[in-house]
Design a protein around this motif. Structure first.
Motif, PDB file in Angstrom:
ATOM      1  N   ALA A 594       0.758  -1.117   0.176  1.00  0.00           N
ATOM      2  CA  ALA A 594       0.026   0.072   0.048  1.00  0.00           C
ATOM      3  C   ALA A 594       0.813   1.289   0.043  1.00  0.00           C
ATOM      4  N   THR A 595       0.373   2.282  -0.370  1.00  0.00           N
ATOM      5  CA  THR A 595       0.924   3.800  -0.452  1.00  0.00           C
ATOM      6  C   THR A 595       0.402   4.525   0.655  1.00  0.00           C
ATOM      7  N   SER A 596       1.235   5.565   1.250  1.00  0.00           N
ATOM      8  CA  SER A 596       0.848   6.529   2.179  1.00  0.00           C
ATOM      9  C   SER A 596       1.570   7.768   1.527  1.00  0.00           C
ATOM     10  N   ILE A 597       1.054   8.667   2.231  1.00  0.00           N
ATOM     11  CA  ILE A 597       1.569  10.098   1.986  1.00  0.00           C
ATOM     12  C   ILE A 597       2.663  10.645   3.084  1.00  0.00           C
ATOM     13  N   ALA A 598       3.715  10.825   2.645  1.00  0.00           N
ATOM     14  CA  ALA A 598       4.695  11.431   3.650  1.00  0.00           C
ATOM     15  C   ALA A 598       5.093  12.857   3.275  1.00  0.00           C
ATOM     16  N   PHE A 599       5.439  13.678   4.038  1.00  0.00           N
ATOM     17  CA  PHE A 599       5.996  15.101   3.867  1.00  0.00           C
ATOM     18  C   PHE A 599       7.654  15.136   4.023  1.00  0.00           C
ATOM     19  N   ARG A 600       8.081  16.021   3.192  1.00  0.00           N
ATOM     20  CA  ARG A 600       9.514  16.778   3.633  1.00  0.00           C
ATOM     21  C   ARG A 600       9.545  17.968   3.341  1.00  0.00           C
ATOM     22  N   LYS A 601      10.469  18.302   4.280  1.00  0.00           N
ATOM     23  CA  LYS A 601      10.419  20.032   4.363  1.00  0.00           C
ATOM     24  C   LYS A 601      11.518  20.707   3.492  1.00  0.00           C
ATOM     25  N   ALA A 602      11.099  21.702   3.178  1.00  0.00           N
ATOM     26  CA  ALA A 602      11.805  22.689   2.394  1.00  0.00           C
ATOM     27  C   ALA A 602      11.635  24.120   2.975  1.00  0.00           C
ATOM     28  N   ASN A 603      12.673  24.280   3.959  1.00  0.00           N
ATOM     29  CA  ASN A 603      12.509  25.727   4.721  1.00  0.00           C
ATOM     30  C   ASN A 603      13.768  26.089   5.040  1.00  0.00           C
ATOM     31  N   LEU A 604      13.794  27.121   5.911  1.00  0.00           N
ATOM     32  CA  LEU A 604      14.784  27.904   6.257  1.00  0.00           C
ATOM     33  C   LEU A 604      14.766  27.361   7.876  1.00  0.00           C
ATOM     34  N   LYS A 605      16.152  27.085   8.352  1.00  0.00           N
ATOM     35  CA  LYS A 605      16.031  26.438   9.696  1.00  0.00           C
ATOM     36  C   LYS A 605      17.273  27.097  10.472  1.00  0.00           C
ATOM     37  N   LEU A 606      17.400  27.809  11.465  1.00  0.00           N
ATOM     38  CA  LEU A 606      18.284  28.161  12.239  1.00  0.00           C
ATOM     39  C   LEU A 606      18.462  27.514  13.543  1.00  0.00           C
ATOM     40  N   GLU A 607      19.348  26.714  14.213  1.00  0.00           N
ATOM     41  CA  GLU A 607      19.470  25.852  15.318  1.00  0.00           C
ATOM     42  C   GLU A 607      20.892  26.320  15.956  1.00  0.00           C
ATOM     43  N   VAL A 608      20.802  26.915  17.207  1.00  0.00           N
ATOM     44  CA  VAL A 608      21.781  27.582  17.958  1.00  0.00           C
ATOM     45  C   VAL A 608      21.934  27.581  19.231  1.00  0.00           C
ATOM     46  N   THR A 609      23.057  27.066  19.931  1.00  0.00           N
ATOM     47  CA  THR A 609      23.173  27.009  21.378  1.00  0.00           C
ATOM     48  C   THR A 609      24.432  28.092  21.714  1.00  0.00           C
ATOM     49  N   PRO A 610      24.077  28.915  22.296  1.00  0.00           N
ATOM     50  CA  PRO A 610      25.198  30.004  22.851  1.00  0.00           C
ATOM     51  C   PRO A 610      25.826  29.538  24.049  1.00  0.00           C
ATOM     52  N   GLN A 611      26.813  30.098  24.414  1.00  0.00           N
ATOM     53  CA  GLN A 611      27.684  29.798  25.618  1.00  0.00           C
ATOM     54  C   GLN A 611      28.384  31.195  25.918  1.00  0.00           C
ATOM     55  N   ILE A 612      28.320  31.848  26.936  1.00  0.00           N
ATOM     56  CA  ILE A 612      28.703  33.160  27.357  1.00  0.00           C
ATOM     57  C   ILE A 612      29.891  32.933  28.210  1.00  0.00           C
ATOM     58  N   THR A 613      30.966  33.425  27.379  1.00  0.00           N
ATOM     59  CA  THR A 613      32.509  33.072  28.262  1.00  0.00           C
ATOM     60  C   THR A 613      32.637  34.298  29.709  1.00  0.00           C
ATOM     61  N   PRO A 614      33.433  33.887  30.470  1.00  0.00           N
ATOM     62  CA  PRO A 614      33.715  34.997  31.453  1.00  0.00           C
ATOM     63  C   PRO A 614      34.098  36.183  30.924  1.00  0.00           C
ATOM     64  N   GLU A 615      34.887  36.481  29.943  1.00  0.00           N
ATOM     65  CA  GLU A 615      35.391  37.570  29.402  1.00  0.00           C
ATOM     66  C   GLU A 615      34.184  38.456  28.604  1.00  0.00           C
TER      67      GLU A 615
END
Length: 714
Positions: A594-615
């Motif tokens: 059988a067949t089913s419908i799936a989706f794939r993304k065509a998008n703009l994505k920003l994933e970020v993890t910041p770390q502030i240093t002591p200085e």
């Protein structure tokens, strides 16, 4: 019986004579021992005189010596004891502060404590020793805030400072870095009150540097650095906190001031690096250790408690040695240890001290097992109560730590609804937990991350072609169609079979919109506009023959730029994701067919993890992707992917280019008629050329900025 009584009386009389003789001998010895009875001070003829009264006249002036730092005069009296009943006599007269009288064995030392270094002369007058003090060596009086001319000013013209910066060193010191206009600038440093003032001579301060730097968050002894313009000089005020010391140095055009914290160790006899106590001199032969410790106690005004197991004697000769070093030498020589509590020193063998400390620790553990428990609530403001409770309950096997903070009888409950902690433990542990929560429950700094994704395209196309054609409509106008070969044989041409039949006169109508001969010409090239055309038609007077020539040329130039700018705000060390685009459906076959419908993304994505240093810089873990809908395939639309994943260090408010993709495509096409298109010169009438160039460039710019918080602290 009488003889027995007589023998007993004779023995008793003999013991009486022995006791009387011993008493007389002892009295003679005591009487022969010279002792110091009193010490007084006076001024005679403008000179300070110290009078030392003894029980007997001295045979010679005692040996002595003078020390410059600290200012002292020491006199040694061999075979003399002290009968004063006290070891220190306060004078506070002229240059004389006090007199210390210390007895060690069969020798007594008299120390004159002076305000300023001075020489002396001594003479014997009867049973007294007179010590005459010379006028002290006067030094220039210095003000409390004395100037230190770090560098002489050799600059003739006024020049502005280039930069003022603050950094934290690896050992926790605060470093102020000033970039000078040249190495001729004069610098003065002085300590004023609780602050440090640095002045740069013959200098100016740009408007952008006239500011107050709040550097409390760096965790150094420096609280702030304020730079202002005062006349023809720049004044910088450094405000430290606590106990501190500073150092300064200059390298070419860079001037550096370091402020370091002075760590106070209550267990050390004197603070600072190495030995820094007042210097003393000791010269003893076989003196008991207990008596030697008493000498040092009298010298330092420390209270010394000596264990009963301290015994033995020592011979030593030390000249101008810090007293804490001398005490350390004595303790090491006899295998003794020392513990300090306030101004009381406890001296005992090292094994005894170790056993005592072990017993104290065991007693403390036993007391914890019997101490009553208390329950205290803690309101958590910024963190989650469950996370902090996990730290307290960690027993070494979990992820939160390797040591349990609570005692063996302690417990903690985290209440989600009110975000509170309820801790049950002994009072000492509750106080420790309170201090720990104060450090953990703080507002986390936030960072605004802005990304600019720039896609630039540049296309250019150029084409040139010729269309050559002819048509014959004589047969449609009653004439003979086609062209004679021989006899009655003729040939007719047309763009297709029906036109060829019509041209021969066999029936039908010739389509004049087409040509029976069509040479290559410019087509509508993809992504380019229609070509410009120039056409010439040659025909006879009866208009039954046409010859057409069409020349077409095209040159197009296109440029475009697409800018995407996602922004996101997140807390320090917390991952954030922002995403925008569309999802494309496609069919997926399952194992059952059988067949089913799936989706794939065509998008703009920003994933970020910041770390502030002591200085104050920011480390960014970045994952940036820009996917767009591509060409259509039999399986669905393809996805054009542009993806960057990296980790960078950026200063606060700075911009960094984290990546770029540059692609250039060049294409040349040529279409021609075989053989005819290869002819020189005239072959250009039978071919067309097309050339195109496409350039694409992708750049990603990242700018992190720390958001000013309220500085909320407990």
């Amino acid at each position: 019986m009488n003889n027995q009584n007589q023998r007993m009386d004779a023995g008793l009389r003999m013991w009486q004579r022995i006791i009387v003789a011993a008493a007389l001998l002892l009295g003679a010895t005591v009487h022969a021992q010279t002792s110091i009875e009193s010490v007084t001070g006076s001024v005679q003829g403008g000179a300070e005189v110290v009078r030392i009264d003894l029980s007997k006249e001295l045979s010679a002036v005692p040996a002595g010596f003078a020390i410059q730092s600290p200012a002292r005069i020491a006199l040694d009296f061999p075979g003399v004891t002290s009968a004063m009943g006290r070891s220190t006599v306060d004078m506070n007269q002229g240059n004389l502060k006090s007199v210390s009288v210390v007895q060690a064995g069969e020798r007594t030392r008299v120390v004159l404590n002076l305000k300023n270094p001075a020489g002396y002369t001594a003479e014997i007058q009867g049973k007294s020793l007179l010590v005459f003090l010379d006028s002290p060596a006067r030094t220039a009086q210095t003000v409390a805030a004395a100037n230190t001319n770090f560098a002489e000013n050799r600059a003739r013209d006024t020049a502005p400072l280039k930069d003022v910066d603050f950094r934290k060193t690896t050992d926790g010191a605060g470093r102020v870095v000033v970039t000078l206009p040249n190495n001729q600038v004069g610098v003065d440093i002085r300590q004023q009150g609780q602050g440090l003032v640095v002045e740069f001579m013959n200098s100016t301060l740009p408007e952008g540097l006239r500011r107050r730097l709040d550097v409390t968050d760096f965790g150094t002894p420096v609280k702030s650095v304020t730079s202002t313009q005062v006349g023809d000089r720049v004044r910088m005020v450094i405000e430290p906190t606590g106990q501190w010391e500073h150092s300064a140095y200059q390298s070419d055009e860079q001037f550096v001031v370091e402020v370091k914290e002075i760590k106070v160790d209550p267990r050390k006899l004197t603070q600072g690096v190495g030995y820094s106590g007042q210097k003393l001199s000791l010269n003893f032969q076989n003196i008991e250790v207990r008596s030697l410790l008493q000498v040092i106690a009298d010298f330092t005004n420390f209270n010394i408690v000596t264990s009963d197991s301290v015994a033995g004697s020592v011979t030593l000769r030390l000249q101008d040695v810090p007293w804490d070093q001398a005490l350390d030498i004595i303790l090491q020589a006899k295998g003794l240890g020392l513990r300090k509590s306030g101004n009381v020193l406890w001296v005992a063998p090292k094994d005894e001290i170790a056993a005592k400390e072990k017993l104290d620790l065991e007693s403390a553990v036993a007391v914890q097992g019997l101490e009553p428990l208390r329950t205290q609530s803690f309101q958590i403001n910024y963190a989650k109560a469950e996370e902090i409770a996990a730290y307290f309950k960690a027993d070494g096997g979990g992820e939160k730590g390797s040591a349990r903070i609570l005692s063996s009888r302690g417990s903690v409950i985290a209440e989600k609804r009110t975000n509170q902690l309820f801790v049950t433990d002994i009072p000492s542990k509750l106080e420790q937990i309170q201090q720990l929560i104060t450090k953990l429950d703080i507002a986390v700094r936030q960072v605004l991350i802005e990304a600019r994704i720039v896609e630039a395209t540049d296309t250019f196309g150029k084409s040139l072609g010729v269309k050559l054609g002819a048509s014959d409509i004589r047969a449609n106008q009653g004439g003979n169609g086609g062209y004679q070969l021989n006899g009655d044989n003729r040939v007719a041409f047309g763009t297709n079979y029906s036109n060829a039949v019509a041209s021969s006169g066999a029936g039908g109508t010739t389509d004049t919109s087409g040509q029976f001969v069509t040479m290559p010409a410019v087509v509508n090239y993809p992504a380019l506009s229609s070509a410009a055309q120039f056409a010439v038609s040659i025909f006879n007077a009866s208009a039954n023959r046409f010859l057409n020539l069409e020349i077409s040329a095209l040159e197009a130039d296109g440029k475009g730029k697409v800018v995407s700018s996602p922004r996101v705000v997140t807390a320090d060390q917390v991952q954030a994701t922002i995403e925008q685009g569309e999802e494309l459906p496609y069919q997926v076959a399952t194992a059952s067919g059988a067949t089913s419908i799936a989706f794939r993304k065509a998008n703009l994505k920003l994933e970020v993890t910041p770390q502030i240093t002591p200085e104050g810089s920011i480390i960014l873990k970045l994952d940036v992707s820009k996917d767009t809908v591509g060409r259509l395939t039999t399986a669905g639309f393809a996805i054009d992917t542009k993806h960057i994943k990296t980790e960078v260090l950026v200063e606060n408010g700075g911009t960094v280019v984290i990546g770029g993709i540059y692609a250039e495509t060049t294409k040349e096409d040529e279409t021609r008629v075989p053989l005819l298109g290869d002819l020189p010169a005239i072959g250009n009438l039978f071919k067309s050329k097309a050339r195109s160039t496409s350039k694409q460039e992708l750049l990603v710019f990242i700018t992190p900025k720390m958001i000013s918080d309220r500085g909320a602290t407990r």
